[in-house]
Design an enzyme around this catalytic site. Structure first.
Site, PDB file in Angstrom:
ATOM      1  CE1 TYR A 142      50.627  22.624  28.467  1.00 30.39           C
ATOM      2  CE2 TYR A 142      49.133  21.260  27.176  1.00 30.39           C
ATOM      3  CZ  TYR A 142      49.458  22.486  27.728  1.00 30.39           C
ATOM      4  OH  TYR A 142      48.629  23.562  27.546  1.00 30.39           O
ATOM      5  CB  VAL A 192      46.107  18.966  22.323  1.00 27.65           C
ATOM      6  CG1 VAL A 192      45.990  20.471  22.052  1.00 27.65           C
ATOM      7  CG2 VAL A 192      45.800  18.662  23.784  1.00 27.65           C
ATOM      8  CG  HIS A 201      43.356  25.243  20.602  1.00 28.29           C
ATOM      9  ND1 HIS A 201      42.189  25.160  21.341  1.00 28.29           N
ATOM     10  CD2 HIS A 201      43.232  26.365  19.861  1.00 28.29           C
ATOM     11  CE1 HIS A 201      41.420  26.197  21.071  1.00 28.29           C
ATOM     12  NE2 HIS A 201      42.026  26.951  20.165  1.00 28.29           N
ATOM     13  N   GLY A 257      30.691  19.057  21.376  1.00 20.35           N
ATOM     14  CA  GLY A 257      31.474  19.001  22.614  1.00 20.35           C
ATOM     15  C   GLY A 257      32.382  20.179  22.869  1.00 20.35           C
ATOM     16  CB  THR A 258      33.413  23.156  21.658  1.00 18.80           C
ATOM     17  OG1 THR A 258      34.043  24.388  22.053  1.00 18.80           O
ATOM     18  CG2 THR A 258      32.517  23.384  20.459  1.00 18.80           C
ATOM     19  CB  SER A 259      31.946  25.630  26.544  1.00 17.94           C
ATOM     20  OG  SER A 259      33.288  26.124  26.455  1.00 17.94           O
TER      21      SER A 259
HETATM   22  N1  APR Z   1      29.606  14.699  25.037  1.00 17.82           N
HETATM   23  C1  APR Z   1      29.510  15.882  24.379  1.00 17.82           C
HETATM   24  N2  APR Z   1      29.782  17.078  24.952  1.00 17.82           N
HETATM   25  C2  APR Z   1      30.158  17.051  26.256  1.00 17.82           C
HETATM   26  C3  APR Z   1      30.275  15.860  27.009  1.00 17.82           C
HETATM   27  C4  APR Z   1      29.984  14.643  26.333  1.00 17.82           C
HETATM   28  N3  APR Z   1      30.075  13.456  26.966  1.00 17.82           N
HETATM   29  N4  APR Z   1      30.674  16.193  28.266  1.00 17.82           N
HETATM   30  C5  APR Z   1      30.783  17.541  28.295  1.00 17.82           C
HETATM   31  N5  APR Z   1      30.475  18.057  27.097  1.00 17.82           N
HETATM   32  C6  APR Z   1      30.461  19.451  26.665  1.00 17.82           C
HETATM   33  C7  APR Z   1      30.216  20.464  27.758  1.00 17.82           C
HETATM   34  O1  APR Z   1      28.820  20.650  27.960  1.00 17.82           O
HETATM   35  C8  APR Z   1      30.871  21.703  27.178  1.00 17.82           C
HETATM   36  O2  APR Z   1      29.983  22.422  26.342  1.00 17.82           O
HETATM   37  O3  APR Z   1      31.753  19.738  26.169  1.00 17.82           O
HETATM   38  C9  APR Z   1      32.005  21.132  26.314  1.00 17.82           C
HETATM   39  C10 APR Z   1      33.364  21.292  26.959  1.00 17.82           C
HETATM   40  O4  APR Z   1      33.631  22.672  27.013  1.00 17.82           O
HETATM   41  P1  APR Z   1      35.064  23.122  27.551  1.00 17.82           P
HETATM   42  O5  APR Z   1      35.378  22.344  28.787  1.00 17.82           O
HETATM   43  O6  APR Z   1      35.062  24.614  27.578  1.00 17.82           O
HETATM   44  O7  APR Z   1      36.083  22.604  26.441  1.00 17.82           O
HETATM   45  P2  APR Z   1      36.376  23.234  25.022  1.00 17.82           P
HETATM   46  O8  APR Z   1      35.166  23.955  24.493  1.00 17.82           O
HETATM   47  O9  APR Z   1      36.949  22.164  24.190  1.00 17.82           O
HETATM   48  O10 APR Z   1      37.522  24.318  25.365  1.00 17.82           O
HETATM   49  C11 APR Z   1      38.054  25.027  24.271  1.00 17.82           C
HETATM   50  O11 APR Z   1      39.642  26.033  25.790  1.00 17.82           O
HETATM   51  O12 APR Z   1      41.186  25.938  27.469  1.00 17.82           O
HETATM   52  C12 APR Z   1      41.018  25.951  26.120  1.00 17.82           C
HETATM   53  O13 APR Z   1      42.585  25.114  24.629  1.00 17.82           O
HETATM   54  C13 APR Z   1      41.565  24.715  25.486  1.00 17.82           C
HETATM   55  O14 APR Z   1      40.816  23.700  23.421  1.00 17.82           O
HETATM   56  C14 APR Z   1      40.392  24.157  24.694  1.00 17.82           C
HETATM   57  C15 APR Z   1      39.485  25.354  24.561  1.00 17.82           C
END
Ligand code: APR
Length: 227
Positions: free
Chosen positions: A54, A89, A105, A171-173
């Site tokens: 961190y 975060v 988170h 932007g989240t998977s």
């Molecule tokens: N613009 C928009 N989306 C994007 C970009 C971009 N430039 N680049 C990547 N992405 C997308 C990816 O396609 C994916 O769907 O952002 C997403 C990232 O997914 P993750 O890496 O899984 O991140 P996130 O969904 O935020 O993870 C959730 O997992 O590990 C924990 O606490 C951590 O908060 C986090 C949580």
């Protein structure tokens, strides 16, 4: 009365600010064993490894600026009551000027007692070292929700989403629960948009997909919602 617009963001919205996502190629979980650096067991096993992880991310945050996607969401506040529920975060939403941000988170710029997570202090971009103490004398720890810990802001997040007229996911998977489950809390007549350059499997029907990166996607979203 402004319509309620709730935005659920993940690390993808900060990618164009230079911060790594987690599960993309080159993402954080490709280079770090997630359970060693982001779980409560990892903290008990080897807290110095967790503190270093961190401290590095807090240092990177010092080099990152809000991007046009973060700033675009602020523009929506002219027409909507905008509330942001973020899994991130980083503090880029706040620095872009968003007025209502809920961190599911935790926050990199805060630390807490390792005995009571509700004893929180602002540390900005400073490092936390082994031996740094909270006011209650316990070891200071990052104010982050680790795997294996409760998500205290979830109740409020569900409250916000259950009243949304429009929900936007950026932007989240949608890999991590309970955050990912928020889509199910949106009312049946809630309009849902999802901005992501990659395919994100969603169970919900009728989601308006904007298959773009956040900066371009938010531009398109603003066209749709403000014009
Ligand atoms: N613009 C928009 N989306 C994007 C970009 C971009 N430039 N680049 C990547 N992405 C997308 C990816 O396609 C994916 O769907 O952002 C997403 C990232 O997914 P993750 O890496 O899984 O991140 P996130 O969904 O935020 O993870 C959730 O997992 O590990 C924990 O606490 C951590 O908060 C986090 C949580």
């Amino acid at each position: 009365m402004k319509q309620k617009l709730v935005i659920l963001t993940g690390s993808g919205i900060s990618a164009e600010s230079g911060l790594k996502t987690f599960r993309d190629a080159g993402g954080l979980w490709e280079n770090y064993p997630v359970m060693d650096v982001a779980s409560i067991e990892g903290w008990y096993r080897n807290p110095q490894v967790v503190l270093r992880f961190y401290n590095e991310r807090r240092q990177q945050l010092g080099t990152a600026e809000p991007n046009e996607a973060h700033k675009g969401l602020v523009k929506l506040e002219s027409r909507y009551e905008v509330r942001i529920v973020t899994q991130n975060v980083d503090n880029l939403h706040e620095r872009a000027g968003s007025s209502q941000v809920l961190h599911l988170h935790g926050e990199l710029t805060k630390a807490c007692s390792s005995r009571d997570k509700f004893h929180v202090t602002d540390i900005g971009l400073n490092a936390i070292e082994w031996g740094d103490k909270a006011a209650d004398g316990s070891q200071l720890r990052p104010f982050i929700v680790w795997f294996g810990e409760a998500v205290p802001a979830m109740e409020e997040a569900i409250e916000w989403v259950s009243q949304a007229d429009i929900l936007v996911v950026i932007g989240t998977s949608l890999n991590v629960y309970p955050a990912a489950g928020l889509l199910n809390d949106a009312p049946n007549n809630c309009r849902i948009y999802l901005i992501d350059p990659n395919e994100v499997p969603v169970q919900r029907r009728g989601v308006h997909i904007i298959r773009k990166k956040a900066v371009e996607g938010v531009k398109e979203l603003i066209e749709l919602l403000l014009n």
